[in-house]
Write an enzyme that holds these catalytic residues in place. Structure first.
Site, PDB file in Angstrom:
ATOM      1  N   HIS A 266      -8.986   0.172 -16.168  1.00 53.58           N
ATOM      2  CA  HIS A 266      -9.727   1.301 -16.751  1.00 53.58           C
ATOM      3  C   HIS A 266      -8.776   2.449 -17.085  1.00 53.58           C
ATOM      4  CE1 HIS A 266     -12.973  -0.446 -14.044  1.00 53.58           C
ATOM      5  NE2 HIS A 266     -13.568  -0.447 -15.216  1.00 53.58           N
TER       6      HIS A 266
ATOM      7  N   GLN B 168     -17.454  -9.346 -24.834  1.00 50.66           N
ATOM      8  CA  GLN B 168     -18.053  -8.010 -24.940  1.00 50.66           C
ATOM      9  C   GLN B 168     -17.430  -7.240 -26.108  1.00 50.66           C
ATOM     10  OE1 GLN B 168     -19.154  -5.308 -21.565  1.00 50.66           O
ATOM     11  NE2 GLN B 168     -17.189  -4.390 -21.970  1.00 50.66           N
TER      12      GLN B 168
HETATM   13  O1  PAF Z   1     -17.369  -3.363 -19.314  1.00 49.16           O
HETATM   14  C1  PAF Z   1     -18.158  -2.674 -18.630  1.00 49.16           C
HETATM   15  O2  PAF Z   1     -17.802  -2.091 -17.607  1.00 49.16           O
HETATM   16  C2  PAF Z   1     -19.610  -2.532 -19.069  1.00 49.16           C
HETATM   17  O3  PAF Z   1     -20.085  -3.723 -19.606  1.00 49.16           O
HETATM   18  C3  PAF Z   1     -19.842  -1.360 -20.039  1.00 49.16           C
HETATM   19  C4  PAF Z   1     -19.111  -1.551 -21.347  1.00 49.16           C
HETATM   20  C5  PAF Z   1     -19.409  -0.056 -19.384  1.00 49.16           C
HETATM   21  C6  PAF Z   1     -21.336  -1.236 -20.368  1.00 49.16           C
HETATM   22  O4  PAF Z   1     -22.085  -0.995 -19.224  1.00 49.16           O
END
Ligand code: PAF
Length: 287
Positions: free
Chosen positions: A37, A153
């Site tokens: 992150h 995603q």
């Molecule tokens: O990747 C994640 O942590 C989640 O899927 C996100 C993009 C924050 C959506 O809740």
């Protein structure tokens, strides 16, 4: 660093920032932050002059049998990480703030959600697409950053942004790994010491596929079988899927020709882990 919880207040702030001509970068997260992150946040800081991080464990992307209640949360540690990176605003709404009583609107991205994780988590991407769209409308970012570990995603979000003409640049950032190669994930916290060791099987399977590919193997079945063989050597590991897919459509390929991703999902004990490698990207960034 300031914290804001109310969607309307965040929207007002975003409007004000835009009015001042500031560029906004958004890193959407579910908290329990790790170096993966933080790398997105650093990239966001380079691209924009205001960095917003959302911290929201989104209930709509968890299936009924999944780990919503147990999902790891540590907001105090998250705050100190975000402070270190120089986050400007943290947006952390409540469940009720995002999904008030009477809420009934969801977004479905139809095709690229069908394969891979969509098979075993049929409602997951509907929840992701919905919450990310809401976050985009609330934070009004110019850039939004996502990690390539969640490859599907990223494809789903890019598709949605294109299909809905959203004026947001989606930035995909490289997978960040532990020194031994395990892809960083908030869920790694669940692993017992034995499972943590065996979780490396995912990386080993990808490495082996990469070597076969480099040596000229182009049959998807050969690579998939070999990956399953390696996963099968680890008693704590149970494969959910190993697939070779076209990076645009996420449909399975038989022969590796165009840009192809090898994606793996496997359980280490009860913890579901994912990892991937774009085989045809190998010269560019490795895995
Ligand atoms: O990747 C994640 O942590 C989640 O899927 C996100 C993009 C924050 C959506 O809740």
């Amino acid at each position: 660093m300031k914290i804001i919880g109310e969607p309307h207040a965040m929207q007002g702030l975003a409007e004000e920032l835009r009015g001042q001509g500031r560029k906004i970068a958004l890193v959407p997260t579910m908290g329990c932050l790790h170096e993966g992150h933080l790398s997105l946040m650093r990239e966001g800081k380079k691209r924009a002059d205001t960095l917003v991080v959302s911290v929201f464990v989104n209930p709509t992307q968890f299936g009924p049998q999944e780990d919503l209640g147990a999902y790891p949360r540590d907001f105090e540690q998250d705050k100190s990480f975000m402070q270190e990176v120089g986050v400007d605003w943290v947006f952390c709404p409540t469940d009720k703030g995002m999904y008030p009583d009477g809420y009934q609107t969801y977004l479905t991205v139809e095709e690229v959600t069908q394969n891979l994780c969509g098979r075993s988590r049929p409602t997951h991407f509907r929840g992701v697409a919905t919450v990310v769209t809401k976050l985009f409308h609330i934070v009004k970012p110019h850039f939004a950053l996502f990690g390539k570990k969640d490859f599907q995603q990223l494809v789903v979000i890019r598709r949605m942004v294109e299909d809905l003409n959203l004026d947001i640049e989606i930035v995909g950032c490289p997978i960040v790994r532990e020194p031994d190669g395990l892809a960083m994930s908030s869920r790694n916290k669940y692993l017992s010491p034995d499972e943590r060791k065996e979780a490396l099987a995912l990386r080993k399977a990808l490495d082996r596929a990469r070597d076969l590919y480099r040596n000229g193997e182009r049959s998807a079945q050969v690579l998939v079988d070999e990956a399953h063989r390696i996963l099968g050597l680890h008693p704590c590991i149970r494969a959910d899927y190993v697939s070779l897919c076209d990076t645009g459509t996420l449909t399975d390929v038989e022969t590796i020709e165009g840009e192809t991703v090898m994606a793996i999902a496997a359980f280490a004990g009860n913890t579901r882990l994912i990892d991937n490698c774009v085989l045809t990207d190998l010269g560019k960034e490795g895995i």
